[in-house]
Design an enzyme around this catalytic site. Structure first.
Site, short mmCIF file in Angstrom:
data_model
loop_
_atom_site.label_atom_id
_atom_site.label_comp_id
_atom_site.label_asym_id
_atom_site.label_seq_id
_atom_site.Cartn_x
_atom_site.Cartn_y
_atom_site.Cartn_z
N HIS A 19 0.91 -1.14 0.02
CA HIS A 19 0.03 0.12 -0.06
C HIS A 19 1.06 1.42 0.25
O HIS A 19 2.19 1.07 0.01
CB HIS A 19 -0.94 -0.05 1.21
CG HIS A 19 -0.46 0.13 2.45
ND1 HIS A 19 0.41 0.93 2.97
CD2 HIS A 19 -0.50 -0.97 3.49
CE1 HIS A 19 0.99 0.55 4.33
NE2 HIS A 19 0.29 -0.59 4.66
N HIS A 22 4.04 1.60 2.53
CA HIS A 22 5.18 0.92 2.30
C HIS A 22 6.31 1.74 1.52
O HIS A 22 7.29 1.31 1.39
CB HIS A 22 4.85 -0.36 1.35
CG HIS A 22 4.09 -1.58 2.45
ND1 HIS A 22 2.89 -2.11 2.00
CD2 HIS A 22 4.53 -1.95 3.47
CE1 HIS A 22 2.49 -2.90 3.06
NE2 HIS A 22 3.58 -2.75 3.77
N CYS A 125 0.29 -11.17 19.77
CA CYS A 125 -0.32 -10.48 18.78
C CYS A 125 0.41 -11.00 17.43
O CYS A 125 1.36 -10.78 17.28
CB CYS A 125 -0.49 -8.93 18.92
SG CYS A 125 -1.02 -8.38 17.26
N CYS A 128 1.27 -8.18 14.98
CA CYS A 128 2.73 -7.49 15.25
C CYS A 128 3.77 -8.32 15.38
O CYS A 128 4.75 -8.23 15.17
CB CYS A 128 2.59 -6.93 16.81
SG CYS A 128 1.46 -5.53 17.04
N CYS A 144 -5.36 -5.97 20.53
CA CYS A 144 -4.11 -5.12 19.90
C CYS A 144 -4.80 -3.80 19.20
O CYS A 144 -5.53 -3.99 18.41
CB CYS A 144 -3.48 -5.81 19.03
SG CYS A 144 -2.25 -5.11 18.20
N HIS A 147 -4.22 -3.81 15.38
CA HIS A 147 -4.93 -4.92 14.48
C HIS A 147 -6.11 -5.30 14.69
O HIS A 147 -6.73 -6.20 14.25
CB HIS A 147 -4.05 -6.15 14.65
CG HIS A 147 -2.48 -5.94 13.79
ND1 HIS A 147 -1.41 -5.49 14.71
CD2 HIS A 147 -2.18 -5.82 12.84
CE1 HIS A 147 -0.34 -5.42 13.94
NE2 HIS A 147 -0.61 -5.49 12.70
N LYS A 294 -6.39 5.91 9.96
CA LYS A 294 -5.26 4.69 9.77
C LYS A 294 -5.89 3.83 8.69
O LYS A 294 -6.97 3.69 8.43
CB LYS A 294 -5.17 3.80 10.91
CG LYS A 294 -4.23 2.80 11.02
CD LYS A 294 -4.19 2.02 12.51
CE LYS A 294 -3.84 0.68 12.17
NZ LYS A 294 -2.50 0.42 12.48
N LYS A 297 -7.57 -2.67 5.84
CA LYS A 297 -8.38 -3.39 4.96
C LYS A 297 -9.75 -3.40 5.34
O LYS A 297 -10.94 -3.19 4.85
CB LYS A 297 -7.91 -4.78 4.83
CG LYS A 297 -6.68 -4.88 4.04
CD LYS A 297 -6.62 -6.33 3.55
CE LYS A 297 -5.02 -6.38 2.75
NZ LYS A 297 -4.17 -7.28 3.51
N1 MSP Z 1 8.24 -7.30 8.45
C1 MSP Z 1 8.32 -6.27 9.34
C2 MSP Z 1 9.75 -5.38 9.13
C3 MSP Z 1 10.93 -6.18 9.36
S1 MSP Z 1 12.41 -5.08 9.07
C4 MSP Z 1 13.53 -6.15 9.76
C5 MSP Z 1 7.07 -5.11 8.93
N2 MSP Z 1 6.77 -5.38 7.82
S2 MSP Z 1 5.31 -4.36 7.36
O1 MSP Z 1 5.10 -4.55 6.22
O2 MSP Z 1 4.18 -4.31 8.39
O3 MSP Z 1 6.10 -2.85 7.35
C6 MSP Z 1 6.92 -2.72 6.29
C7 MSP Z 1 7.47 -1.05 6.50
O4 MSP Z 1 6.24 -0.37 6.26
C8 MSP Z 1 7.76 -0.49 8.03
O5 MSP Z 1 8.87 0.15 8.06
C9 MSP Z 1 6.69 0.00 8.39
O6 MSP Z 1 6.58 1.02 9.35
C10 MSP Z 1 5.93 0.59 7.15
N3 MSP Z 1 4.62 0.89 7.25
C11 MSP Z 1 3.60 0.20 7.27
N4 MSP Z 1 2.52 0.77 7.28
C12 MSP Z 1 2.55 2.14 6.98
C13 MSP Z 1 2.03 3.32 6.72
N5 MSP Z 1 0.74 3.24 6.66
N6 MSP Z 1 2.85 4.44 6.60
C14 MSP Z 1 4.04 4.39 6.52
N7 MSP Z 1 4.82 3.48 6.62
C15 MSP Z 1 3.96 2.28 6.87
O7 MSP Z 1 7.06 -4.58 10.01
#
Ligand code: MSP
Length: 473
Positions: A19, A22, A125, A128, A144, A147, A294, A297
């Site tokens: 999304h 990311h 969780c 997380c 949580c 989530h 936030k 889904k």
């Molecule tokens: N798999 C773990 C990270 C492991 S690093 C050794 C994870 N994955 S994640 O898919 O949930 O998140 C990946 C990255 O995207 C993280 O830096 C997370 O903070 C970031 N984000 C997830 N949702 C986000 C937003 N809504 N906005 C900005 N960044 C976001 O955590």
């Protein structure tokens, strides 16, 4: 003197498609990488995908697809997105890569002096992938907040990592900014968390978690996903098979605010246990929300980055998320805001400026400044060196706004009408220089656009592009 610089990004879980949130890790990392390259440094940029854990395993099952296939498909989606963002990692790791798995097992062996087995009874969780203390469980009424799912009760034998062995060292490194945590207010949060952190469970019984790296020497246990995932930053460089000292410690590790805790506590403890130096900077960015909410889904408000990219192309995407998302705070995305930023700022402020100035240059036969070297700007460099990218971007944009004012004030078209040729040349040349300076500051953020501006104003015959840089929508 040129130096080696290593920059890392968080590796996303592959339990779905990417999304817009990311993309922040990649855009921020890429901006810094481009800035470092401009400074003559050699850069390695890592990226990857986090592919183990029950959350992912269950998703694959729900989708009726083999887990290997499921993670490969989703990993590909992230790889495609990274490319579309104009980002080119030098190294890419999937945690299901055989080389990574073997290296993580060796990392485990090397940490064994700090690992012990014990039974666990408490809360977890899965969203997380984290055990939560009783106090947090109570505070959140058993659910949580991230989530919106009840915590699961776990009773199992696990291996533990003795964080206590490293707490003092980590605390000192953070306090002295040897491990610099940005922004400053998060540093305080992390110091508090560190103080309260118990030893962490780093394995799960195989019957509870089958999709993961087996614990070496114990067929009944599988490694906790975070131990596996955090290791990626060094396994991708070849650790422990290769000497990684050319690029480790990392200059900059970029993560979202939600996962800073893992990077400020478990990760430094692992590195200290391995006898490796700590990264220099841990930057945590905020989250992207949509309409002030936030993204989730269940709320149905998840925005697909490909759709946003499609609307006005890559420069607009990079512009919005690098300038309108403050590097350290939460940001908001709405289509209205996106349209406004594109039309009022990119199209009006910059696109029109380029068009106007190039037209004036053409009319008055101004020769392109092909060997012009942009001025170094110390205020800008200071912001970039402090990793405050959105502020540096604002600063660069002020130069663009100033230029618009200067054109209006100097009125080169009136000078031309009055036949003051020498003055026209002087004014226009000076405006072009200023624009090339601005383009130079914009380059790490908007490389394509900076390149176009250079092409136009450094060519022998300056002429406006047939299609404006940012056609109005
Ligand atoms: N798999 C773990 C990270 C492991 S690093 C050794 C994870 N994955 S994640 O898919 O949930 O998140 C990946 C990255 O995207 C993280 O830096 C997370 O903070 C970031 N984000 C997830 N949702 C986000 C937003 N809504 N906005 C900005 N960044 C976001 O955590």
């Amino acid at each position: 003197m040129s130096k080696n610089v290593y920059v890392t990004t968080a590796i996303p879980y592959v339990n779905g498609a990417p999304h817009i949130g990311h993309t922040l890790d990649y855009l921020l990392a890429d901006t810094y990488v481009r800035y470092q390259k401009k400074n003559g440094n050699t850069v390695r940029l890592q990226a990857g995908t986090d592919e183990h854990g029950n959350k992912i395993f269950k998703k694959a099952k729900e989708n009726n697809i083999k887990v290997e296939e499921y993670v490969a498909n989703n990993s590909k989606k992230f790889q495609d997105l990274i490319k579309k963002l104009g980002v080119e990692p030098t190294d890419f790791v999937r945690t299901t890569d055989e080389a990574h798995e073997k290296r993580v097992q060796e990392i485990w062996r090397r940490l064994e002096d700090h690992i012990y087995k014990s039974s666990y009874e408490g809360w977890y969780c899965e969203g997380c992938e984290r055990f939560v203390p009783d106090s947090e469980y109570k505070e959140q009424n058993g659910i949580c907040p991230d989530h919106q799912k009840p915590y699961e009760k776990l009773e199992e034998e696990n291996y533990y990592f003795r964080i206590a062995d490293f707490k003092d060292q980590i605390k000192e490194a953070i306090e002295k900014d040897e491990l610099k945590i940005l922004p400053e207010f998060r540093k305080k949060e992390m110091l508090k968390l560190l103080e309260d952190t118990p030893d962490v469970s780093i394995s799960r019984p195989k019957k509870q978690l089958s999709w993961g790296v087996p614990v070496p020497g114990d067929g009944t246990q599988v490694m906790y996903v975070w131990l596996d995932a955090l290791s990626n930053y060094i396994t991708v460089l070849g650790y422990p098979d290769k000497d990684i000292s050319d690029f480790w410690p990392a200059e900059l590790q970029i993560v979202g605010k939600d996962i800073l805790r893992f990077h400020s506590i478990i990760w430094p403890a692992m590195l200290l246990g391995l006898g490796l130096p700590l990264p220099k900077v841990l930057l945590s960015h905020g989250h992207v929300q949509t309409n002030g909410e936030k993204m989730s889904k269940s709320l149905g408000n998840v925005v697909d980055p490909l759709e946003v990219l499609d609307k006005y192309g890559l420069p607009a995407f990079r512009y919005y998320f690098l300038r309108h998302a403050d590097t350290f705070l939460d940001a908001d995305f709405t289509w209205e805001k996106y349209d406004a930023a594109y039309n009022n700022e990119l199209a009006n402020d910059l696109g029109n400026l380029v068009q106007r100035l190039a037209t004036l240059c053409k009319k008055n036969n101004i020769v392109g400044l092909f060997d012009y070297q942009p001025k170094k700007d110390s205020s800008y460099c200071a912001m970039m060196d402090e990793f405050y990218f959105s502020k540096a971007f604002d600063y660069a944009w002020e130069k663009v706004s100033d230029l618009n004012k200067h054109i209006d004030d100097e009125k080169p078209w009136t000078l031309a009408k009055e036949g003051k040729t020498e003055q026209v040349v002087k004014v226009l040349t000076s405006l072009v220089k200023d624009l090339l300076d601005a383009a130079d500051l914009l380059e790490p953020f908007l490389p394509e656009t900076a390149e176009k501006i250079n092409q136009i104003f450094k060519s022998e015959n300056i002429a406006p592009p047939e299609t404006p840089l940012f056609p109005k929508s």
